[in-house]
Each structure stands twice: as structure tokens, then as C-alpha cells.
Design a protein around this motif. Structure first.
Motif, PDB file in Angstrom:
ATOM      1  N   TRP A 123      94.773  58.501 -23.073  1.00 33.58           N
ATOM      2  CA  TRP A 123      93.922  58.221 -24.123  1.00 33.58           C
ATOM      3  C   TRP A 123      93.304  60.570 -24.075  1.00 33.58           C
ATOM      4  CZ3 TRP A 123      95.016  53.851 -24.888  1.00 33.58           C
ATOM      5  CH2 TRP A 123      94.607  53.137 -26.267  1.00 33.58           C
ATOM      6  N   ILE A 124      93.183  60.622 -22.714  1.00 40.26           N
ATOM      7  CA  ILE A 124      92.394  62.343 -23.295  1.00 40.26           C
ATOM      8  C   ILE A 124      93.879  62.802 -23.319  1.00 40.26           C
ATOM      9  CG2 ILE A 124      91.636  64.193 -21.698  1.00 40.26           C
ATOM     10  CD1 ILE A 124      89.851  61.445 -20.626  1.00 40.26           C
ATOM     11  N   GLY A 125      94.869  62.598 -22.860  1.00 40.67           N
ATOM     12  CA  GLY A 125      95.465  63.905 -22.785  1.00 40.67           C
ATOM     13  C   GLY A 125      96.415  63.795 -24.384  1.00 40.67           C
ATOM     14  N   GLY A 126      96.096  62.521 -24.453  1.00 37.88           N
ATOM     15  CA  GLY A 126      97.164  62.300 -26.200  1.00 37.88           C
ATOM     16  C   GLY A 126      96.276  62.325 -27.537  1.00 37.88           C
ATOM     17  N   MET A 127      95.265  63.283 -26.797  1.00 38.86           N
ATOM     18  CA  MET A 127      94.490  63.749 -27.977  1.00 38.86           C
ATOM     19  C   MET A 127      94.858  65.169 -28.900  1.00 38.86           C
ATOM     20  SD  MET A 127      90.751  63.145 -26.484  1.00 38.86           S
ATOM     21  CE  MET A 127      89.598  63.364 -27.750  1.00 38.86           C
ATOM     22  N   ASP A 155      95.961  50.671 -11.953  1.00 39.37           N
ATOM     23  CA  ASP A 155      97.064  51.852 -12.076  1.00 39.37           C
ATOM     24  C   ASP A 155      97.492  51.521 -14.193  1.00 39.37           C
ATOM     25  OD1 ASP A 155      99.774  53.084 -11.396  1.00 39.37           O
ATOM     26  OD2 ASP A 155     100.132  52.034 -13.353  1.00 39.37           O
ATOM     27  N   GLY A 156      97.422  50.739 -14.593  1.00 40.39           N
ATOM     28  CA  GLY A 156      96.829  50.246 -15.467  1.00 40.39           C
ATOM     29  C   GLY A 156      95.827  51.311 -16.250  1.00 40.39           C
ATOM     30  N   LEU A 157      94.806  50.878 -15.888  1.00 44.12           N
ATOM     31  CA  LEU A 157      93.367  51.580 -16.083  1.00 44.12           C
ATOM     32  C   LEU A 157      93.833  53.312 -15.978  1.00 44.12           C
ATOM     33  CD1 LEU A 157      90.280  51.724 -16.379  1.00 44.12           C
ATOM     34  CD2 LEU A 157      89.961  51.793 -14.177  1.00 44.12           C
ATOM     35  N   ALA A 158      94.338  54.142 -14.745  1.00 46.87           N
ATOM     36  CA  ALA A 158      94.166  54.982 -14.689  1.00 46.87           C
ATOM     37  C   ALA A 158      95.626  55.744 -15.729  1.00 46.87           C
ATOM     38  CB  ALA A 158      94.729  55.443 -13.265  1.00 46.87           C
ATOM     39  N   ASP A 159      96.098  54.725 -15.848  1.00 49.51           N
ATOM     40  CA  ASP A 159      97.547  55.671 -16.900  1.00 49.51           C
ATOM     41  C   ASP A 159      96.793  55.582 -18.050  1.00 49.51           C
ATOM     42  OD1 ASP A 159      99.632  55.708 -14.774  1.00 49.51           O
ATOM     43  OD2 ASP A 159     100.418  54.065 -15.079  1.00 49.51           O
ATOM     44  N   PRO A 183      93.531  63.399 -13.436  1.00 53.11           N
ATOM     45  CA  PRO A 183      91.716  63.724 -13.560  1.00 53.11           C
ATOM     46  C   PRO A 183      91.408  62.858 -13.692  1.00 53.11           C
ATOM     47  CG  PRO A 183      92.472  66.032 -13.973  1.00 53.11           C
ATOM     48  CD  PRO A 183      94.056  65.817 -13.788  1.00 53.11           C
ATOM     49  N   ALA A 184      91.040  62.773 -15.308  1.00 49.72           N
ATOM     50  CA  ALA A 184      90.733  61.234 -15.854  1.00 49.72           C
ATOM     51  C   ALA A 184      90.893  59.298 -15.279  1.00 49.72           C
ATOM     52  CB  ALA A 184      91.270  61.377 -17.453  1.00 49.72           C
TER      53      ALA A 184
END
Length: 253
Positions: free
Chosen positions: A92-96, A83-87, A118-119
Motif C-alpha cells: 500500500w505504501i510502496g505502490g503510492m 503474512d497477508g497483512l504485512a504484504d 518496514p511498513a
């Protein structure tokens, strides 16, 4: 004192696995902070259970053993770190983009979103696929050292909390910021000694885990100024996957 220490162990087991423990131990703030020093031992416990499962399937095909072990691995941990990996992947991608403050704020916000984007799905599939492939590729004698992966992953989590600011106010990991440094140091030294007992495979696994830890810690500090429970879960999964691949690829020694 002894009772408090044992409560810390029970908290660590209850938080990191789905093994039942008395619910009342989680009400003890001191036990929650002391639990961090027990993380490496819980990693050994997980690894021992997985090794016992392999031992119980002596005649099964490698692919089937790998699938059963991976299923048990996820079940024992309750997919907590996945769960932590998915979040983390989604965040990481959405916060760019934007300033550092904007990236940090956006990343933390996305991590709190219970939905998986998706990420996150891609990260889950890739890490589970890597683990499965590594497990299926393990030489017969290498199954004995399967416990190295969960041990080193939880050692990495302990080091992360001891050496890195925790930036999520009120998060699940906030109670670990006051963990006893001496106890954690002893646990880490014992974990390193256990790795040394595995010879070259243990040395390789320790080196790979250290590299993953340093790279991910640097990324978290640069993006967030520290770690969160989600990024620590991602660290656990990445260390486990990389260590398994390293053990599987290492020639017989």
C-alpha cells in the motif's frame, strides 16, 4: 453430495489452520470452491480452541493468559493472515504515486515479494500489540465471547470473496470465485445469529466488523479494482483486532 460438502469443510480447516487434514482433499477443485461457505465455522472452531485454552488456565495472571492465547492463535492459523497483512502494508505504501494503473501494478508486484519491509513489520507489531493489549484487558466474563473475533473475521473474508472481484490471476483465492452463493449466505446468516446470541457484545462486534469490512473493501476496490488473498488476510487481522478491542472496552452489560 455429502462427501463433497465434507471435503469442502476439510479444505477450509486445512487452509485456514494448521490442523492436519488429508492432503488429497486439496486436489478436488469443487471442494476448494465449497470451502468458502465453511470459513465462518472454522472461525468458531478457532475461537472454541482459544476459549478452551483460557479455561485450562484458571489461575494464571491476565498478562500471561493473553500472551499464551495470542501465541496459540498465531500457531493455530500458521500466521497465514499476518503474512497477508504485512504484504498489504508494504504494497500500500510502496505502490503510492503515479496513475491508477501504475499504482495498481506496483501494489500487486510488491505483494508478491516474499520480503517484509518496514511498513509490513510495523503493521505486524502494531496489530499483535493491539491484540495482546485487548486480550489482557478483557473482563473475566468477556473471555466467553472470545470466539466472536475469529468468527467475524472469517465471515468478512467470505463476504469479500462473494461480493468483490478477485484480481490476482492464479492466486490462492482464485479457486473461491465459484463458491456456492446459497451455501455462503446460509453460513453468514448462521454466523450473524451466533453473534446475536452474544447480546450487546455480539451486536457491537458485528457493527465493528462491518465498518472495517466496508472501509477496507472500498480501499481495495479503489486501489486494485478488487481483492487478493493478501488483502483478505489483512482484512481478517484487522477485523480480529478491532473486534477484540471493542469487546475489551465495552462496559459490563
Amino acid at each position: 453430495m455429502a462427501a463433497g460438502v465434507m471435503r469442502g469443510l476439510l479444505v477450509a480447516i486445512g487452509f485456514l489452520t494448521r490442523i492436519p487434514v488429508p492432503a488429497r482433499v486439496f486436489d478436488d477443485a469443487s471442494a476448494r470452491s465449497q470451502s468458502l461457505a465453511w470459513y465462518p465455522l472454522v472461525g468458531v472452531l478457532i475461537g472454541t480452541l482459544l476459549c478452551a485454552l483460557v479455561w485450562a488456565l484458571p489461575d494464571a495472571k491476565p498478562l500471561l493468559v493473553a500472551a499464551v492465547v495470542l501465541l496459540a492463535w498465531v500457531a493455530i492459523t500458521g500466521a497465514l493472515h499476518l503474512d497477508g497483512l504485512a504484504d498489504s502494508a508494504d504494497a500500500w505504501i510502496g505502490g503510492m504515486g503515479g496513475t491508477w494503473d501504475q499504482r495498481r501494478t506496483r501494489t500487486l508486484e510488491i505483494m508478491k515479494d516474499p520480503r517484509c519491509g518496514p511498513a509490513g513489520v510495523t503493521a505486524l507489531v502494531l496489530v499483535l500489540l493491539m491484540k495482546f493489549a485487548a486480550l489482557a484487558s478483557l473482563p473475566a466474563d468477556a473471555w466467553t465471547w472470545l470466539w466472536l473475533a475469529p468468527l467475524l473475521a472469517r465471515m468478512a473474508a467470505t463476504i469479500a470473496f462473494v461480493t468483490t472481484p478477485y484480481v490476482r490471476s492464479g492466486g490462492l483465492g482464485s479457486g473461491l470465485t465459484n463458491a456456492p452463493r446459497a451455501g455462503c449466505a446460509v453460513a453468514l446468516l448462521l454466523g450473524a445469529a451466533a453473534c446475536a446470541s452474544a447480546g450487546m457484545r455480539g451486536a457491537l462486534a458485528l457493527a465493528l466488523a462491518t465498518i472495517v469490512f466496508l472501509l477496507w473493501r472500498r480501499a481495495c476496490v479503489r486501489r486494485l479494482g478488487g481483492i487478493t488473498g493478501d488483502t483478505t488476510g489483512a482484512l481478517v487481522e484487522m477485523v480480529e483486532a478491532v473486534v477484540l478491542v471493542g469487546i475489551a472496552m465495552m462496559p459490563d452489560v
